[in-house]
Design an enzyme around this catalytic site. Sequence first.
Site, PDB file in Angstrom:
ATOM      1  N   GLY A  14       0.927  -1.044   0.098  1.00  0.00           N
ATOM      2  CA  GLY A  14      -0.082   0.022  -0.135  1.00  0.00           C
ATOM      3  C   GLY A  14       0.854   1.325   0.107  1.00  0.00           C
ATOM      4  O   GLY A  14       1.994   1.374  -0.190  1.00  0.00           O
ATOM      5  N   TYR A  15       0.107   2.463   0.033  1.00  0.00           N
ATOM      6  CA  TYR A  15       0.844   3.892   0.255  1.00  0.00           C
ATOM      7  C   TYR A  15       1.700   3.893   1.243  1.00  0.00           C
ATOM      8  O   TYR A  15       2.919   4.099   1.176  1.00  0.00           O
ATOM      9  CB  TYR A  15      -0.254   4.891   0.056  1.00  0.00           C
ATOM     10  CG  TYR A  15      -0.710   4.750  -1.496  1.00  0.00           C
ATOM     11  CD1 TYR A  15      -0.163   4.677  -2.619  1.00  0.00           C
ATOM     12  CD2 TYR A  15      -2.154   5.172  -1.469  1.00  0.00           C
ATOM     13  CE1 TYR A  15      -0.886   4.804  -3.878  1.00  0.00           C
ATOM     14  CE2 TYR A  15      -2.672   5.449  -2.893  1.00  0.00           C
ATOM     15  CZ  TYR A  15      -2.117   5.076  -4.084  1.00  0.00           C
ATOM     16  OH  TYR A  15      -2.640   5.307  -5.044  1.00  0.00           O
ATOM     17  N   CYS A 154      -3.068  11.224   9.809  1.00  0.00           N
ATOM     18  CA  CYS A 154      -2.532  12.259   8.937  1.00  0.00           C
ATOM     19  C   CYS A 154      -3.388  13.352   9.409  1.00  0.00           C
ATOM     20  O   CYS A 154      -2.309  14.430   9.837  1.00  0.00           O
ATOM     21  CB  CYS A 154      -2.732  11.815   7.532  1.00  0.00           C
ATOM     22  SG  CYS A 154      -4.162  11.201   7.422  1.00  0.00           S
TER      23      CYS A 154
END
Length: 264
Positions: A14-15, A154
């Site tokens: 994934g990222y 985030c």
Amino acid sequence: MAKRFKAAVIGGSGYGGGELVRRLLLHPEVELVRVASVDFVGEPLSAAHPNLEGRTDLVFEGLTPAEAAKGMDVVLLGLPHKVSATKMPELLESGAKIVDLSGDFRLRDPAAYKRYYHAEHPCPEKLSGTFVYGLPELHRERIKAARYVASPGCFATTIELALLPLAKKGLLRGPVEVVGITGSSGSGVVPSAGTHHPVRAVNLRTYKPLDHQHIPEIVQTLEDAGAKDLTLRFVPVSAPLSRGIFVTCFAHVEGATKEALRAL
């Protein structure tokens, strides 16, 4: 000179996993030994992350948590919320240090986890006191000594860094309004109706207004730092960007001069 620490990444396709891999490959004291994933098994890491072409000979491996952690000094998880927690009991027995990027171990209250992640926590006994909240600006020394670290979210990181100076001075209380604009990579590598590029391009839209899963994390962190009776009214905005977050916070501060606020 031999590198001092051996590391494994679980959820490396994934990222978030891709960023972990990229940074570990650059780290002068860490040897990235293995990368586990349910996708791209047997393929080079560049199959999921073209920017890693020629940087490593490692391939994605289909491993159990125990297999991934065997012989490692540290294991880093780039798994989705609610998946990471199911792997943790096995990983905690491995003896390796653990850094988890998901939201599964950021909150101390199982009821808050259920409310915002819409599931019972698989191991609620690990929520309080097991994981250190991994915000270096707040817990740098604790992170250095920790065996288990829960990486902040985030939006949470951005909002907390904006408001922590007020919280630490006892100036943050009552309602706080926040508008946050975010890029698409924060939604993960699998496209959905709201994150797929044809929908997101040249478009702005709010999502999860006043109900985003980072709200209890932010309130918990700011109140730990000194905020009182905090109510966070947070509206996230999906933007036509691939990366990045921009937030604007509106706090009602009383009893402080402009000069004192600027000095923060």
